[in-house]
Design a protein around this motif. Structure first.
Motif, PDB file in Angstrom:
ATOM      1  N   LEU A  84       0.864  -1.183   0.000  1.00 26.58           N
ATOM      2  CA  LEU A  84       0.000   0.000   0.000  1.00 26.58           C
ATOM      3  C   LEU A  84       0.896   1.227   0.000  1.00 26.58           C
ATOM      4  N   THR A  85       0.802   2.032  -1.061  1.00 29.65           N
ATOM      5  CA  THR A  85       1.664   3.205  -1.230  1.00 29.65           C
ATOM      6  C   THR A  85       0.846   4.480  -1.047  1.00 29.65           C
ATOM      7  N   HIS A  86       1.321   5.343  -0.164  1.00 29.01           N
ATOM      8  CA  HIS A  86       0.671   6.636   0.062  1.00 29.01           C
ATOM      9  C   HIS A  86       1.536   7.740  -0.519  1.00 29.01           C
ATOM     10  N   THR A  87       0.921   8.640  -1.294  1.00 29.07           N
ATOM     11  CA  THR A  87       1.612   9.803  -1.845  1.00 29.07           C
ATOM     12  C   THR A  87       0.943  11.054  -1.291  1.00 29.07           C
ATOM     13  N   ASN A  88       1.668  11.837  -0.499  1.00 30.16           N
ATOM     14  CA  ASN A  88       1.058  13.019   0.119  1.00 30.16           C
ATOM     15  C   ASN A  88       1.017  14.198  -0.844  1.00 30.16           C
ATOM     16  N   ASP A  89       0.506  15.330  -0.365  1.00 25.67           N
ATOM     17  CA  ASP A  89       0.329  16.506  -1.234  1.00 25.67           C
ATOM     18  C   ASP A  89       1.648  17.050  -1.762  1.00 25.67           C
ATOM     19  N   ARG A  90       2.769  16.729  -1.110  1.00 26.40           N
ATOM     20  CA  ARG A  90       4.086  17.194  -1.563  1.00 26.40           C
ATOM     21  C   ARG A  90       4.767  16.177  -2.481  1.00 26.40           C
ATOM     22  N   GLY A  91       4.047  15.104  -2.790  1.00 26.91           N
ATOM     23  CA  GLY A  91       4.602  14.088  -3.681  1.00 26.91           C
ATOM     24  C   GLY A  91       5.501  13.084  -2.980  1.00 26.91           C
ATOM     25  N   GLU A  92       5.551  13.136  -1.655  1.00 30.24           N
ATOM     26  CA  GLU A  92       6.392  12.202  -0.898  1.00 30.24           C
ATOM     27  C   GLU A  92       5.655  10.873  -0.733  1.00 30.24           C
ATOM     28  N   LYS A  93       6.394   9.785  -0.935  1.00 33.66           N
ATOM     29  CA  LYS A  93       5.782   8.457  -0.903  1.00 33.66           C
ATOM     30  C   LYS A  93       6.200   7.688   0.356  1.00 33.66           C
ATOM     31  N   SER A  94       5.288   6.904   0.867  1.00 32.99           N
ATOM     32  CA  SER A  94       5.591   5.961   1.952  1.00 32.99           C
ATOM     33  C   SER A  94       4.845   4.669   1.644  1.00 32.99           C
ATOM     34  N   LYS A  95       5.432   3.556   2.085  1.00 35.78           N
ATOM     35  CA  LYS A  95       4.854   2.255   1.751  1.00 35.78           C
ATOM     36  C   LYS A  95       4.637   1.410   2.995  1.00 35.78           C
ATOM     37  N   GLU A  96       3.583   0.599   2.948  1.00 34.98           N
ATOM     38  CA  GLU A  96       3.303  -0.381   3.989  1.00 34.98           C
ATOM     39  C   GLU A  96       3.201  -1.755   3.334  1.00 34.98           C
ATOM     40  N   LYS A  97       3.852  -2.743   3.932  1.00 37.77           N
ATOM     41  CA  LYS A  97       3.712  -4.135   3.494  1.00 37.77           C
ATOM     42  C   LYS A  97       2.637  -4.771   4.358  1.00 37.77           C
ATOM     43  N   LEU A  98       1.522  -5.156   3.749  1.00 37.76           N
ATOM     44  CA  LEU A  98       0.397  -5.690   4.504  1.00 37.76           C
ATOM     45  C   LEU A  98       0.532  -7.199   4.717  1.00 37.76           C
ATOM     46  N   SER A  99      -0.101  -7.678   5.753  1.00 35.69           N
ATOM     47  CA  SER A  99      -0.182  -9.120   5.964  1.00 35.69           C
ATOM     48  C   SER A  99      -1.193  -9.686   4.957  1.00 35.69           C
ATOM     49  N   PRO A 100      -1.189 -11.014   4.750  1.00 37.01           N
ATOM     50  CA  PRO A 100      -2.150 -11.589   3.802  1.00 37.01           C
ATOM     51  C   PRO A 100      -3.603 -11.242   4.118  1.00 37.01           C
ATOM     52  N   LYS A 101      -4.000 -11.339   5.384  1.00 34.36           N
ATOM     53  CA  LYS A 101      -5.384 -11.030   5.740  1.00 34.36           C
ATOM     54  C   LYS A 101      -5.680  -9.548   5.557  1.00 34.36           C
ATOM     55  N   GLU A 102      -4.747  -8.675   5.924  1.00 35.91           N
ATOM     56  CA  GLU A 102      -4.934  -7.237   5.711  1.00 35.91           C
ATOM     57  C   GLU A 102      -5.138  -6.951   4.223  1.00 35.91           C
ATOM     58  N   ALA A 103      -4.320  -7.580   3.392  1.00 32.41           N
ATOM     59  CA  ALA A 103      -4.411  -7.345   1.947  1.00 32.41           C
ATOM     60  C   ALA A 103      -5.737  -7.849   1.390  1.00 32.41           C
ATOM     61  N   GLN A 104      -6.171  -9.017   1.828  1.00 37.28           N
ATOM     62  CA  GLN A 104      -7.447  -9.557   1.343  1.00 37.28           C
ATOM     63  C   GLN A 104      -8.614  -8.663   1.731  1.00 37.28           C
ATOM     64  N   LEU A 105      -8.589  -8.158   2.958  1.00 39.47           N
ATOM     65  CA  LEU A 105      -9.682  -7.311   3.420  1.00 39.47           C
ATOM     66  C   LEU A 105      -9.666  -5.962   2.712  1.00 39.47           C
ATOM     67  N   LEU A 106      -8.482  -5.371   2.563  1.00 39.01           N
ATOM     68  CA  LEU A 106      -8.405  -4.088   1.858  1.00 39.01           C
ATOM     69  C   LEU A 106      -8.847  -4.239   0.409  1.00 39.01           C
ATOM     70  N   ARG A 107      -8.530  -5.347  -0.209  1.00 40.69           N
ATOM     71  CA  ARG A 107      -8.965  -5.592  -1.587  1.00 40.69           C
ATOM     72  C   ARG A 107     -10.490  -5.621  -1.684  1.00 40.69           C
ATOM     73  N   LEU A 108     -11.149  -6.264  -0.725  1.00 42.69           N
ATOM     74  CA  LEU A 108     -12.612  -6.273  -0.735  1.00 42.69           C
ATOM     75  C   LEU A 108     -13.165  -4.863  -0.550  1.00 42.69           C
ATOM     76  N   PHE A 109     -12.543  -4.086   0.355  1.00 48.75           N
ATOM     77  CA  PHE A 109     -12.975  -2.701   0.531  1.00 48.75           C
ATOM     78  C   PHE A 109     -12.802  -1.917  -0.777  1.00 48.75           C
ATOM     79  N   ALA A 110     -11.662  -2.110  -1.441  1.00 53.47           N
ATOM     80  CA  ALA A 110     -11.379  -1.368  -2.671  1.00 53.47           C
ATOM     81  C   ALA A 110     -12.352  -1.748  -3.783  1.00 53.47           C
TER      82      ALA A 110
END
Length: 247
Positions: free
Chosen positions: A155-181
């Protein structure tokens, strides 16, 4: 997970350190047309897992060399799909929740009825063979200030200044976020999420899901335009406020 046809017996990896119990359970499943491989400790189970393709894995929890929980974690590092069932005498609520959080599809406490295990296995296998909804084939998503790569679980976040940060999700987190998306700005029913990801809608899986929703809320917090809303009595909603306002 193997692509079994109706003519093929489903392949089961049974990892159980009690040889006598394992032999009895293997014989029972083989009588009911399952092709069962038995390993008697966690490390042997992992080696067997790596060497085969499996339709379902059944792991005892308390085993020498590698516990069932540790074995499941190793499996889930690269395999989100193969169903995992825990068989264990550990019936404490915390143990059950831990099993589901690791990525179990079911958790059955000993002593148990063999027919019940068989019924649960059949349900899991039927669910895993249902063709995917075309909209659920999508693997990358854009919402708010985020880009989500589901296969990589990034999961990559890009803020208003164009700065990026990333999170590596667990399998369950990724599956749940995918359903939300997939259901962005629509209500995702609690029952649908629990059935698709945890395989069952009950008290323990619901508690586990609440833990993961809290984690996802933390991940999206940097974007004030987004929130995960609890819809009482229905489920949750991933809201992108600007898109709602535009509509």
């Amino acid at each position: 997970m193997s692509e079994s046809t109706q003519a093929e017996a489903p392949k089961v990896l049974l990892v159980e350190d009690d040889q006598n119990f394992g032999d009895v359970l293997r014989s029972f499943l083989e009588v009911h047309d399952y092709d069962v491989t038995l390993a008697t400790d966690g490390l042997a189970g992992f080696e067997a897992y790596r060497q085969g393709q499996w339709d379902v894995c059944i792991f005892d929890v308390m085993m020498p060399r590698l516990s069932g929980f540790e074995l499941a974690k190793k499996v889930r590092e690269n395999d989100r799909q193969t169903p995992i069932i825990f068989l264990t005498a550990k019936a404490m609520k915390e143990d059950v929740l831990s099993g589901f959080e690791i990525g179990a599809d079911d958790y059955i406490t000993k002593p148990f009825n063999s027919e019940e295990l068989l019924a649960r296995m059949n349900v899991i296998l039927r669910r895993s063979q249902v063709p995917a909804d075309p909209k659920e084939e999508q693997t990358e998503f854009e919402f708010g200030q985020f880009h989500f790569n589901f296969p990589l679980r990034i999961l990559t976040h890009t803020n208003d200044r164009g700065e990026k940060s990333k999170e590596k999700l667990s399998p369950k987190e990724a599956q749940l976020l995918r359903l939300f998306a997939i259901n962005k700005n629509d209500i995702l029913s609690r029952s649908e999420a629990l059935t698709k990801i945890w395989g069952e809608d009950n008290y323990f899986t619901a508690r586990s899901m609440d833990v993961f929703v809290t984690k996802l809320r933390k991940y999206i917090k940097p974007d004030p335009n987004m929130e995960i809303v609890n819809i009482h009595g229905n489920g949750f909603q991933l809201l992108v406020k600007s898109e709602i306002e535009e509509d």
